[in-house]
Design an enzyme around this catalytic site. Sequence first.
Site, short mmCIF file in Angstrom:
data_model
loop_
_atom_site.label_atom_id
_atom_site.label_comp_id
_atom_site.label_asym_id
_atom_site.label_seq_id
_atom_site.Cartn_x
_atom_site.Cartn_y
_atom_site.Cartn_z
N LEU A 209 0.79 -1.37 -0.15
CA LEU A 209 -0.13 0.03 -0.04
C LEU A 209 1.01 1.29 0.04
O LEU A 209 0.55 2.32 -0.60
CB LEU A 209 -0.86 0.11 1.29
N GLY A 210 1.93 1.14 0.42
CA GLY A 210 3.00 2.29 0.67
C GLY A 210 4.08 1.95 1.42
O GLY A 210 4.27 0.71 2.04
N GLY B 274 7.59 3.64 3.46
CA GLY B 274 8.35 4.87 3.76
C GLY B 274 9.71 4.53 4.66
O GLY B 274 9.81 3.16 4.50
N SER C 33 10.30 4.03 7.74
CA SER C 33 10.06 3.21 8.82
C SER C 33 9.77 1.81 8.56
O SER C 33 9.88 1.02 9.42
CB SER C 33 8.95 4.04 10.00
N GLY C 34 9.31 1.58 7.38
CA GLY C 34 8.56 0.31 7.03
C GLY C 34 7.81 0.25 5.85
O GLY C 34 7.68 1.25 5.14
N VAL D 36 4.04 -0.81 4.18
CA VAL D 36 2.67 -1.09 4.56
C VAL D 36 2.13 -2.07 3.47
O VAL D 36 1.91 -1.65 2.18
CB VAL D 36 1.87 0.11 4.72
N LYS E 61 1.69 -3.09 8.74
CA LYS E 61 2.86 -2.08 8.93
C LYS E 61 4.14 -3.08 9.48
O LYS E 61 4.26 -3.34 10.55
CB LYS E 61 2.93 -0.92 9.57
N ASP F 76 5.20 13.63 12.96
CA ASP F 76 5.43 13.48 11.82
C ASP F 76 4.00 13.75 10.81
O ASP F 76 3.69 13.10 10.18
CB ASP F 76 6.19 12.14 11.31
#
Length: 813
Positions: free
Chosen positions: A523-524, A526, A528-529, A531, A548, A648
């Site tokens: 799904l996406g 970034g 940080s990890g 998803v 996530k 954030d």
Amino acid sequence: MADFQPTFCLSLLSLLLLLPASKVNSQQLHGNISLGSSLAAGASQDYWLSPSGEFAFGFQQVAAGRGNTFLLSIWFNKIPQRTVVWSANRNELVPEGSTIKLTKDGNLILADPSGRLVWNPNSVGSGVSYGALLDTGNFVLAGRNSAVLWGSFDQPTDTILPMQTLVRGTELISKYSTSNYSTGRFKIEFQTDGNLVFYTTHYPQQGSNYAYYASSTFTADKVSYNQSGSLSITYTNGTILGNVFNSRESTKDFYQRVTIDSDGVVRQYVYPKRNNNNGTNMSRWPMEWTVSDFQPSNICTGIRGVIGNGACGLNSYCRMESGMFPRCDCPQGYVFKDPLDQSSGCVRNFAPQDCLVKEGSRDDGDQFDLVEMVNTDFPNGDYQILVSVSEDTCRGACLSDCLCDAALYRGGTCFKKRMPMSNGNVDLSNGGKTLFKVRRQNSTSTTKKKDHQPLLNATVGWFLLGSSIFVNIIFVLASCPWRKNPLNSKVGETLDQGGLSSNLRRFAYKEMEAATGGFKQVLGSGSSGTVYKGVINDHNSEKLVAIKVLDKVHVMEGHDVREFATEVTIIGETNHKNLTRLVGFCNEGQHRVLVYEFMSNGSLADYLFGGGGETRPNWYTRTQIAYSVARGLVYLHEECNTPIIHCDIKPQNILLDCSMTARISDFGLSKLMKANQTRTTTAIRGTKGYLAPEWFRNVPVTPKVDVHSFGIVLLELVCCRKNFMMEVEKEEEMVLVDWAYDCYSKGKLHKLVGDDKDAMEDLVRVERLVKVSIWCIQEDPSLRPSMKKVVHMLEGAVLVSEPPDPNSFMSAI
Ligand SMILES: *[C@@H]1O[C@H](CO)[C@@H](O)[C@H](O)[C@H]1NC(C)=O
Ligand SMILES: *[C@@H]1O[C@H](CO)[C@@H](O)[C@H](O)[C@H]1NC(C)=O
Ligand SMILES: *[C@@H]1O[C@H](CO)[C@@H](O)[C@H](O)[C@H]1NC(C)=O
Ligand SMILES: *[C@@H]1O[C@H](CO)[C@@H](O)[C@H](O)[C@H]1NC(C)=O
Ligand SMILES: *[C@@H]1O[C@H](CO)[C@@H](O)[C@H](O)[C@H]1NC(C)=O
Ligand SMILES: *[C@@H]1O[C@H](CO)[C@@H](O)[C@H](O)[C@H]1NC(C)=O
Ligand SMILES: *[C@@H]1O[C@H](CO)[C@@H](O)[C@H](O)[C@H]1NC(C)=O
Ligand SMILES: *[C@@H]1O[C@H](CO)[C@@H](O)[C@H](O)[C@H]1NC(C)=O
Ligand SMILES: *[C@@H]1O[C@H](CO)[C@@H](O)[C@H](O)[C@H]1NC(C)=O
Ligand SMILES: CC(=O)N[C@H]1CO[C@H](CO)[C@@H](O)[C@@H]1O
Ligand SMILES: CC(=O)N[C@H]1CO[C@H](CO)[C@@H](O)[C@@H]1O
């Protein structure tokens, strides 16, 4: 009086309301009141008007239950609320048939139908030749040469009006409640030493008790409310020693008043004058009294007197709602002494612990629970202090002591308290928690609620999210308060052993694999990890989730497994419509996975910027998104059990559910992701991004960093474009925040919304949102409003004053 007193008591159920004026037969006399004139309290609603008609003097009918009673008062007569600014008989309402009379010999007398004197102004000498209600709202008795012998301004009730001056020794006393005009629990005193002080009183007596605000303007001669809307404390010659309020709204365009309200807060209110708009476009102001400013900023924590009840009653606790209005509540297990009066204090709703040990019936600690109230303190009521003890010891000490009603545990110290406790308040600055003793079997709801938050007691201080792109700023976090309060690892253990009683589900890594079909649909992602979309089985039905998987780099060796569990719990404790909900987690070996509800309409970034600029998303939806995000942030900052700074906020982290309600995601991840880089500012300098400037300075990070990021997101919502855009025609439009301030200060807001028809037709709101966002992005964090204030400003509940240039602080350094 004795005749209708019982009616008052019966009437407590019905509020005391101002009844609308009936215009029938009303005598509305302008100009001078000659000797011998009188008005009667009754259905005919007679009153005397000031020459402009803005103020009226006469009887206001106030409904106290069944009886008709009247208040001799002065009110704003051109606004529907007919707000009372002065009254003569607040403690002794009079029945129909009472009269106010300016006698032939110049006395002003309020008498009841039997002719008994109820009120008259003291200290009027002889020689009155007429009375008049002036356009300032001052009712005066004047002598032959028009010299004022007495004025209602000399004997104020709870309100100061523009052009009014207070001399030393003047007192104003608040109403008892918003609907009860009798003298209440707070007062303003302009003392004989020139100091302007707000006091609690020894209610029902009016003596001064605790000072919660003082101007410290010793030697001042007067307090005056001038034409431009400032309430100043000055010498006779006009030299200003201090300002209480500095309204930006002039009295030419606004009705104004400064009132000590029944909650003790002194507020300056403004109300737009409809027919007097010259220069100022009044249609953008709501037709109601709006708070322009108030003092003190936090009455809950401001009242600390040993004697007295505090801002709320005894055993009750106070918190600032929306940052503006003090609200009184009772601890769990307690109820208001008077259910209809929230300032009456709280009483136990269970049998207290019996100190007499009778044979075979010991009333000991295991009959009781301790209910936790984080960041809550009752500064008075201590009778014993235990130092360097664990929380368990503190709990045990209170439970086993029949005299102990509550205990404050803070930083290893245990303060045992007993009733009555005063000045209770909730505020982040308190830290610690108060443990309230509540009898167990008597109140099932108590036990239930407690089970619901078993892990609450492990969490102290602020949680910060070291955000994806900005791992290098973690350095700053070293100064964050949570570091000083290491988490209690016990709780993590419980959680880890599956002893989790909250709604969080614990998944095996295999289940995660199965749910995502081998981590297929991304799904996406970034830094940080990543998803993934997944499906889990939830109560025998399939449920879409967003899974996530935290990157391994962020899961440092030695990162305590328990800490992960504890933090997950904190996220799991959050429950708000405008946040994405954490459904469960996986904490197995090297794997750290979080499972969230699935949001079907993607992220705000896609919604706003995804359309390629062809068609702008709906204006109304955009404003709703702004409100939702603001509300979600208020919750994170001030309303959830453990305050959370998001750190954030950006459109990628704001998701839209199926009804297009915005929900903040990715909050509370602070310590799930530990970084090992040192801070390098070079990479960030020069770009503003969503980050607040204090990230780059060595100052503590506060919730105001989220306010800053919110301000930028808000501008992006208004303008439907990213903060930075390289491909723009004009260079000055490249950075949205700069361009927006430019447009705002030059009065060219329409440029910001371009061809957005809906927004163009709603320019009032556009202006409000832009002003709020400029306040939010102020360089100086202390100038930025709290999120609560932001919500109020967005909704138009408070005025948004002219924001200064957001960069002025920087250039001043
Ligand atoms: C009121 O009476 C005073 C003194 O007699 C006079 O100067 C003034 O003009 C009168 N005002 C009105 C509105 O009649
Ligand atoms: C107003 O409050 C006071 C104090 O509680 C009470 O004595 C009085 O009866 C109330 N008045 C009315 C009209 O309710
Ligand atoms: C009112 O007071 C404020 C500050 O005390 C001052 O700046 C302003 O000029 C005053 N206005 C008038 C009309 O005197
Ligand atoms: C005003 O009065 C105060 C004290 O009486 C004095 O110190 C001050 O100099 C005076 N200011 C002016 C402008 O006269
Ligand atoms: C409006 O304001 C201007 C300047 O402030 C003044 O000259 C004009 O008389 C005012 N008009 C009205 C109707 O008040
Ligand atoms: C005031 O603002 C409203 C809304 O923006 C607008 O419709 C109206 O025309 C304006 N009135 C004046 C006199 O500028
Ligand atoms: C608690 O006990 C008292 C006396 O035993 C009883 O009057 C009261 O209703 C009980 N309260 C609840 C909530 O059960
Ligand atoms: C936290 O509260 C729970 C439930 O009341 C209790 O079992 C636990 O011991 C508490 N933890 C600490 C550290 O006091
Ligand atoms: C963290 O940084 C320190 C010093 O730069 C280094 O010695 C250490 O190995 C690093 N740890 C990890 C897990 O990268
Ligand atoms: C609980 C809560 O405050 N929910 C809010 C979420 O956002 C929507 C839209 O602004 C509000 O209507 C809700 O009240
Ligand atoms: C604007 C938008 O995309 N709305 C969609 C949100 O999700 C619901 C249900 O998934 C759709 O019906 C809407 O069209």
